[in-house]
Design an enzyme around this catalytic site. Structure first.
Site, PDB file in Angstrom:
ATOM      1  N   CYS A   1       2.510  -2.404  15.268  1.00  0.00           N
ATOM      2  CA  CYS A   1       2.428  -2.073  13.845  1.00  0.00           C
ATOM      3  C   CYS A   1       1.746  -3.196  13.064  1.00  0.00           C
ATOM      4  CB  CYS A   1       3.851  -1.845  13.320  1.00  0.00           C
ATOM      5  SG  CYS A   1       3.993  -1.890  11.543  1.00  0.00           S
TER       6      CYS A   1
ATOM      7  N   CYS B   1       7.036  -7.145   6.899  1.00  0.00           N
ATOM      8  CA  CYS B   1       8.244  -6.617   7.535  1.00  0.00           C
ATOM      9  C   CYS B   1       8.758  -7.628   8.551  1.00  0.00           C
ATOM     10  CB  CYS B   1       7.951  -5.296   8.225  1.00  0.00           C
ATOM     11  SG  CYS B   1       9.426  -4.550   8.980  1.00  0.00           S
TER      12      CYS B   1
ATOM     13  N   GLU C   1       0.827  -1.201   0.000  1.00  0.00           N
ATOM     14  CA  GLU C   1       0.000   0.000   0.000  1.00  0.00           C
ATOM     15  C   GLU C   1       0.866   1.258   0.000  1.00  0.00           C
ATOM     16  OE1 GLU C   1      -2.020  -1.495   3.431  1.00  0.00           O
ATOM     17  OE2 GLU C   1      -0.973  -0.102   4.733  1.00  0.00           O
TER      18      GLU C   1
ATOM     19  N   CYS D   1       3.615   8.441   1.073  1.00  0.00           N
ATOM     20  CA  CYS D   1       4.255   7.449   1.948  1.00  0.00           C
ATOM     21  C   CYS D   1       4.294   6.124   1.191  1.00  0.00           C
ATOM     22  CB  CYS D   1       3.452   7.313   3.231  1.00  0.00           C
ATOM     23  SG  CYS D   1       4.112   6.068   4.346  1.00  0.00           S
TER      24      CYS D   1
ATOM     25  N   HIS E   1      10.473   5.531  20.059  1.00  0.00           N
ATOM     26  CA  HIS E   1       9.281   5.116  20.828  1.00  0.00           C
ATOM     27  C   HIS E   1       9.507   4.814  22.299  1.00  0.00           C
ATOM     28  CE1 HIS E   1       7.478   5.152  16.951  1.00  0.00           C
ATOM     29  NE2 HIS E   1       8.012   4.034  16.547  1.00  0.00           N
TER      30      HIS E   1
ATOM     31  N   SER F   1      12.812   6.258   6.922  1.00  0.00           N
ATOM     32  CA  SER F   1      12.590   5.966   8.338  1.00  0.00           C
ATOM     33  C   SER F   1      13.049   4.551   8.659  1.00  0.00           C
ATOM     34  CB  SER F   1      11.100   6.118   8.633  1.00  0.00           C
ATOM     35  OG  SER F   1      10.841   5.735   9.959  1.00  0.00           O
TER      36      SER F   1
ATOM     37  N   CYS G   1       7.593  -5.057  15.021  1.00  0.00           N
ATOM     38  CA  CYS G   1       7.176  -4.078  16.045  1.00  0.00           C
ATOM     39  C   CYS G   1       5.738  -4.407  16.451  1.00  0.00           C
ATOM     40  CB  CYS G   1       7.277  -2.656  15.511  1.00  0.00           C
ATOM     41  SG  CYS G   1       8.935  -2.259  14.918  1.00  0.00           S
TER      42      CYS G   1
ATOM     43  N   GLY H   1       7.315  -2.168   5.601  1.00  0.00           N
ATOM     44  CA  GLY H   1       8.696  -2.638   5.483  1.00  0.00           C
ATOM     45  C   GLY H   1       9.711  -1.752   6.181  1.00  0.00           C
ATOM     46  N   GLU H   2      10.894  -2.344   6.416  1.00  0.00           N
ATOM     47  CA  GLU H   2      12.040  -1.611   6.987  1.00  0.00           C
ATOM     48  C   GLU H   2      12.964  -1.287   5.811  1.00  0.00           C
ATOM     49  OE1 GLU H   2      13.788  -0.379   9.956  1.00  0.00           O
ATOM     50  OE2 GLU H   2      15.045   0.065   8.235  1.00  0.00           O
TER      51      GLU H   2
ATOM     52  N   CYS I   1       0.768   2.325   8.516  1.00  0.00           N
ATOM     53  CA  CYS I   1       1.333   1.417   7.529  1.00  0.00           C
ATOM     54  C   CYS I   1       0.895  -0.016   7.761  1.00  0.00           C
ATOM     55  CB  CYS I   1       2.847   1.546   7.475  1.00  0.00           C
ATOM     56  SG  CYS I   1       3.779   0.420   8.468  1.00  0.00           S
TER      57      CYS I   1
END
Ligand code: SF4
Length: 344
Positions: A117, A110, A90, A103, A217, A192, A114, A160-161, A334
């Site tokens: 997420c 991913c 997306e 974005c 965070h 990011s 996390c 994703g990272e 995300c």
């Protein structure tokens, strides 16, 4: 082969092997990145035989939009795309004043896991190619072009990272940056990361003009580890050393992302600890009330608590912005849309 996976040099070699003059490659490049043509048929400035060769050898339609959602205020558009292998990703367009921020995703799922997420909750499937990353930008660039508008900023904060898919992400950014093509300035990108220390150091040493944001965070290892498993591998001390290296090497400000979760990391004590951690560092904190996901029980902070958090940081010399959550009614965090069909 995906047309957006090619560098101009690859395209030049290809047209040469077809017995065409080199300028044809430049025409194709311009068609792709300045006119946003999305099928070989649209290249009416090329001879018919060359158009047919393009169509035979390259895929243009690599993203099929399967779901488009607009937020109730009409300012946020989220699109779910099907890839050639049927996987889904997306990308989100956010309109705010004159800004048109896109974005984009860099992976299907991913691996970072996390807990808060939606993408992390899905697990990792595969990296996107540079062309699949670029295609998301071209889709929205084309859409805005038809409205006499342009993308002004790109944040690499979707699914994703990006530093886990470093090579393809940087290749996509470099290609989009090409002055002969899309010519999107490096400073208008923000990438990011959840805190992959070796990649932060590599990114710093490459001295790119691209902005860097780090999802922090939490300022204590126990809490951060409970939210972000990556912290087991690279703890806060190691991460902060890499961030300081980045700022010293590039002279650029670093942004820290902080998803404010009610009663978890939005307390005055947490704000003071964060201020101590960031003391003396050229940085900025983006605090964003958590985007709720079905797989995580934490709740977004209140406006009052967010303001109190910001005030403590600012009193300690750390600039802080509270970002409003955009597109909450269309699951714009995300991975939320993809995971509902089946959150950086
Ligand atoms: S927040 Fe980013 S790094 Fe963490 S799981 Fe989600 S997509 Fe991956």
């Amino acid at each position: 082969m995906l047309i957006y996976d090619l560098e101009l040099a690859d395209l030049t070699e290809t047209v040469k092997t077809w017995g065409e003059p080199v300028f044809r490659a430049n025409q194709i490049w311009t068609g792709l990145y300045k006119n946003f043509w999305q099928s070989a048929d649209e290249f009416t400035n090329l001879p018919k035989a060359l158009r047919e060769k393009l169509a035979e050898n390259f895929r243009f339609d690599i993203l099929t939009p399967t779901l488009k959602l607009d937020s109730s205020d009409g300012q946020t558009r989220k699109t779910l795309f099907k890839l050639q292998d049927g996987r889904q990703i997306e990308a989100v367009l956010m309109r705010y004043d004159r800004r048109r921020t896109l974005c984009i995703s860099t992976q299907v799922g991913c691996a970072m896991g996390c807990t808060f997420c939606a993408t992390g909750q899905m697990g990792f499937t595969r990296h996107l190619s540079s062309g699949e990353i670029i295609a998301q930008v071209m889709y929205y660039a084309h859409l805005l072009h038809n409205e006499n508008d342009v993308v002004t900023n790109i944040v690499v904060m979707g699914m994703g990272e990006p530093f886990h898919n470093y090579k393809n992400t940087m290749a996509a950014i470099d290609r989009l940056n090409d002055p002969n093509g899309y010519n999107f300035g490096a400073r208008r990108f923000t990438i990011s990361t959840s805190g992959l220390v070796p990649a932060i150091r590599q990114f710093a040493s490459e001295k790119r003009q691209v902005n860097l944001a780090v999802s922090l965070h939490a300022s204590e290892n126990d809490l951060r580890q409970s939210m972000m498993p990556v912290n087991k591998k690279y703890d806060i001390e190691e991460l902060m050393q890499a961030c300081r290296y980045y700022v010293e090497t590039t002279g650029r400000r670093i942004t820290f992302e902080w998803a404010l979760i009610n009663g978890v990391n939005d307390t005055p004590e947490q704000a003071k600890k964060l201020a101590t951690l960031l003391k003396g560092l050229l940085c900025h904190v983006n605090a964003i009330p958590l985007n709720p996901t079905t797989g995580y029980e934490g709740k977004a902070t209140t406006r009052e608590r967010a303001e109190a958090f910001k005030l403590i940081l600012e009193q300690n010399g750390i600039p802080c912005t509270i970002r409003i959550r955009r597109g909450i009614d269309i699951q714009a965090g995300c991975g939320q849309l993809a995971s509902h069909q089946l959150t950086h």
